[in-house]
Write a protein that holds these residues in place. Structure first.
Motif, mmCIF file in Angstrom:
data_model
loop_
_atom_site.group_PDB
_atom_site.id
_atom_site.type_symbol
_atom_site.label_atom_id
_atom_site.label_comp_id
_atom_site.label_asym_id
_atom_site.label_seq_id
_atom_site.Cartn_x
_atom_site.Cartn_y
_atom_site.Cartn_z
ATOM 1 N N ARG A 50 -2.923 26.702 6.291
ATOM 2 C CA ARG A 50 -4.275 26.921 6.801
ATOM 3 C C ARG A 50 -4.241 28.188 7.663
ATOM 4 O O ARG A 50 -3.515 28.254 8.642
ATOM 5 N N GLY A 51 -4.989 29.190 7.252
ATOM 6 C CA GLY A 51 -4.979 30.465 7.946
ATOM 7 C C GLY A 51 -6.172 30.625 8.866
ATOM 8 O O GLY A 51 -6.859 29.643 9.181
ATOM 9 N N PRO A 52 -6.372 31.888 9.305
ATOM 10 C CA PRO A 52 -5.640 33.095 8.912
ATOM 11 C C PRO A 52 -4.476 33.377 9.840
ATOM 12 O O PRO A 52 -4.332 32.771 10.895
ATOM 13 N N ALA A 53 -3.639 34.345 9.430
ATOM 14 C CA ALA A 53 -2.535 34.810 10.260
ATOM 15 C C ALA A 53 -2.211 36.244 9.858
ATOM 16 O O ALA A 53 -2.691 36.740 8.827
ATOM 17 N N VAL A 54 -1.407 36.896 10.670
ATOM 18 C CA VAL A 54 -0.971 38.264 10.388
ATOM 19 C C VAL A 54 0.550 38.283 10.368
ATOM 20 O O VAL A 54 1.198 37.744 11.277
ATOM 21 N N LEU A 55 1.124 38.879 9.330
ATOM 22 C CA LEU A 55 2.561 39.091 9.262
ATOM 23 C C LEU A 55 2.851 40.502 9.725
ATOM 24 O O LEU A 55 2.273 41.465 9.200
ATOM 25 N N LYS A 56 3.733 40.654 10.702
ATOM 26 C CA LYS A 56 4.126 41.968 11.181
ATOM 27 C C LYS A 56 5.634 42.104 11.056
ATOM 28 O O LYS A 56 6.389 41.348 11.658
ATOM 29 N N MET A 57 6.080 43.075 10.259
ATOM 30 C CA MET A 57 7.489 43.292 10.033
ATOM 31 C C MET A 57 8.055 44.230 11.097
ATOM 32 O O MET A 57 7.322 44.989 11.746
ATOM 33 N N GLU A 58 9.375 44.206 11.259
ATOM 34 C CA GLU A 58 10.046 45.086 12.208
ATOM 35 C C GLU A 58 9.777 46.550 11.873
ATOM 36 O O GLU A 58 9.722 47.413 12.754
ATOM 37 N N SER A 59 9.569 46.843 10.598
ATOM 38 C CA SER A 59 9.304 48.212 10.153
ATOM 39 C C SER A 59 7.936 48.704 10.600
ATOM 40 O O SER A 59 7.646 49.903 10.527
ATOM 41 N N GLY A 60 7.080 47.777 11.049
ATOM 42 C CA GLY A 60 5.720 48.128 11.444
ATOM 43 C C GLY A 60 4.681 47.760 10.406
ATOM 44 O O GLY A 60 3.481 47.775 10.701
ATOM 45 N N ILE A 73 10.909 36.854 2.140
ATOM 46 C CA ILE A 73 11.565 38.003 2.771
ATOM 47 C C ILE A 73 13.047 37.910 2.392
ATOM 48 O O ILE A 73 13.824 37.216 3.046
ATOM 49 N N PRO A 74 13.454 38.566 1.286
ATOM 50 C CA PRO A 74 14.775 38.320 0.698
ATOM 51 C C PRO A 74 15.967 38.702 1.548
ATOM 52 O O PRO A 74 17.029 38.098 1.438
ATOM 53 N N ASN A 75 15.809 39.725 2.412
ATOM 54 C CA ASN A 75 16.935 40.182 3.219
ATOM 55 C C ASN A 75 16.876 39.704 4.659
ATOM 56 O O ASN A 75 17.639 40.183 5.504
ATOM 57 N N GLY A 76 16.005 38.761 4.947
ATOM 58 C CA GLY A 76 15.958 38.150 6.271
ATOM 59 C C GLY A 76 15.585 39.098 7.391
ATOM 60 O O GLY A 76 15.984 38.889 8.535
ATOM 61 N N ASN A 77 14.788 40.137 7.091
ATOM 62 C CA ASN A 77 14.385 41.096 8.134
ATOM 63 C C ASN A 77 13.608 40.395 9.244
ATOM 64 O O ASN A 77 12.862 39.449 8.989
ATOM 65 N N SER A 78 13.754 40.888 10.474
ATOM 66 C CA SER A 78 13.020 40.303 11.584
ATOM 67 C C SER A 78 11.529 40.569 11.418
ATOM 68 O O SER A 78 11.119 41.607 10.887
ATOM 69 N N HIS A 79 10.701 39.622 11.883
ATOM 70 C CA HIS A 79 9.260 39.721 11.698
ATOM 71 C C HIS A 79 8.567 38.720 12.612
ATOM 72 O O HIS A 79 9.228 37.929 13.301
ATOM 73 N N ALA A 80 7.252 38.751 12.623
ATOM 74 C CA ALA A 80 6.483 37.802 13.434
ATOM 75 C C ALA A 80 5.238 37.388 12.684
ATOM 76 O O ALA A 80 4.677 38.155 11.888
ATOM 77 N N LEU A 81 4.802 36.151 12.924
ATOM 78 C CA LEU A 81 3.522 35.638 12.427
ATOM 79 C C LEU A 81 2.602 35.505 13.624
ATOM 80 O O LEU A 81 2.945 34.840 14.605
ATOM 81 N N LEU A 82 1.434 36.134 13.541
ATOM 82 C CA LEU A 82 0.557 36.269 14.699
ATOM 83 C C LEU A 82 -0.871 35.856 14.369
ATOM 84 O O LEU A 82 -1.293 35.887 13.209
ATOM 85 N N SER A 83 -1.630 35.505 15.419
ATOM 86 C CA SER A 83 -3.062 35.289 15.241
ATOM 87 C C SER A 83 -3.783 36.620 15.105
ATOM 88 O O SER A 83 -4.797 36.731 14.414
#
Length: 318
Positions: A50-60, A73-83
């Motif tokens: 149930r959304g919405p959400a924003v995915l933000k990767m370490e790359s920006g 995310i196949p290589n396990g890069n750091s990231h965040a799920l945000l409102s």
């Protein structure tokens, strides 16, 4: 018998494993921010029940997510799920969690009112490709299921079932969700490979070159054979010099080194995960003695095969 490139793809997908999965059912209300740290050698999966959400990767890079979206995310890069992109972020490990079953725990991000909650089903897992680990490094930072919806319609009912299970929370929902997530993650990877691997280069050239594919397929089918360049060139249907040049250009390594590393990836699987006897694995992979196998294992992996069994841990990557 003539073999074509799809045989190598089938070999890769047959050997694909998502293991050691730990899932979290995350429930939150805005504003929220949940951070996931870099997980070397692992992959991350998220499904927005149930959304919405924003995915933000370490790359920006940022991605807007809505109900029914799934990503890998196949290589396990750091990231965040945000409102939203400006929400404060807290590591997922900092939130209190309660186990639902052996592989799933429940996380509530305060404040959490009874309605309008965002619900996310997330997993961190070991990701293997049947000895073809170099291909994982060629995969994109994020693989979105939305890009496969038109070509793989069978994903639709799976996502609908995940959404239903995660929101209704009927008896046994956590175990069913975990199994559905495994299948969806595998379909995302398969869709990327069978659609041509996007714009990826490097090792992906192997999948696109039928001649190289035939040779590497042969090594994966019979890793216990001490393949020479001449024998692999015959499998590829080309000269030794042309084959060696193409192989090095596509993989960045030599056939002998590739075969040695393939054998060690398989050895780690056989010993560390399938609990096969070390002597059996040595013979299966073409070594004339346990001593020869142990020397090769230590040279490539960094420690003895016995240490792998004692530690019960799998190295991050070869």
């Amino acid at each position: 018998m003539t073999l074509h490139a799809p045989d190598l793809i089938s070999e890769m997908l047959r050997g694909m494993r998502l293991s050691g999965v730990k899932y979290r059912r995350i429930e939150a209300s805005a504003p929220f921010g949940v951070a996931f740290s870099h997980a070397p050698g692992k992959a991350q999966f998220h499904f927005i029940s149930r959304g919405p959400a924003v995915l933000k990767m370490e790359s920006g890079a940022t991605f807007a997510l809505n109900s029914g979206d799934a990503l890998f995310i196949p290589n396990g890069n750091s990231h965040a799920l945000l409102s939203d992109e400006h929400a404060d972020v807290t590591p997922v490990s900092a939130f209190p969690s309660e186990p639902i079953c052996n592989s799933v725990c429940d996380i509530h991000c305060e404040p959490c009112p009874d309605s309008e909650n965002v619900i996310i089903f997330s997993g961190c897992m070991d990701f293997e490709l049947g000895g073809m680990q170099p291909l994982i490094r060629a995969m994109p930072e994020v693989m979105m299921v939305s890009r496969l919806m038109s070509t793989w319609p069978e994903i639709h009912p799976l996502l609908a079932a995940m959404e239903r299970e995660s929101t209704a929370q009927q008896v046994g929902f956590a175990g069913i969700l975990a199994r559905l997530a495994d299948v969806v993650a595998a379909l995302i990877v398969r869709g990327w490979v069978e659609s041509g691997c996007g714009k990826a280069t490097g090792w992906v050239q192997v999948l696109r070159d039928p001649r190289l594919s035939r040779a590497i397929y042969a090594m994966h089918q019979q890793p216990g054979i001490n393949w020479s360049v001449a024998e692999l060139a015959r499998e590829a249907g080309t000269s030794r010099s042309v084959f060696a040049e193409r192989f090095l250009s596509a993989t960045g390594t030599t056939p002998a080194k590739y075969l040695g590393e393939l054998r060690m990836r398989l050895a780690i699987q056989y010993i560390g995960q399938e609990n096969q006897a070390i002597e059996t694995v040595a013979l299966r992979l073409g070594y004339s003695s346990l001593a020869a196998f142990s020397r090769a294992f230590k040279r490539i992996v960094g420690h003895s095969p016995g240490a792998l069994r004692e530690a019960g841990q799998v190295p991050e990557e070869i």
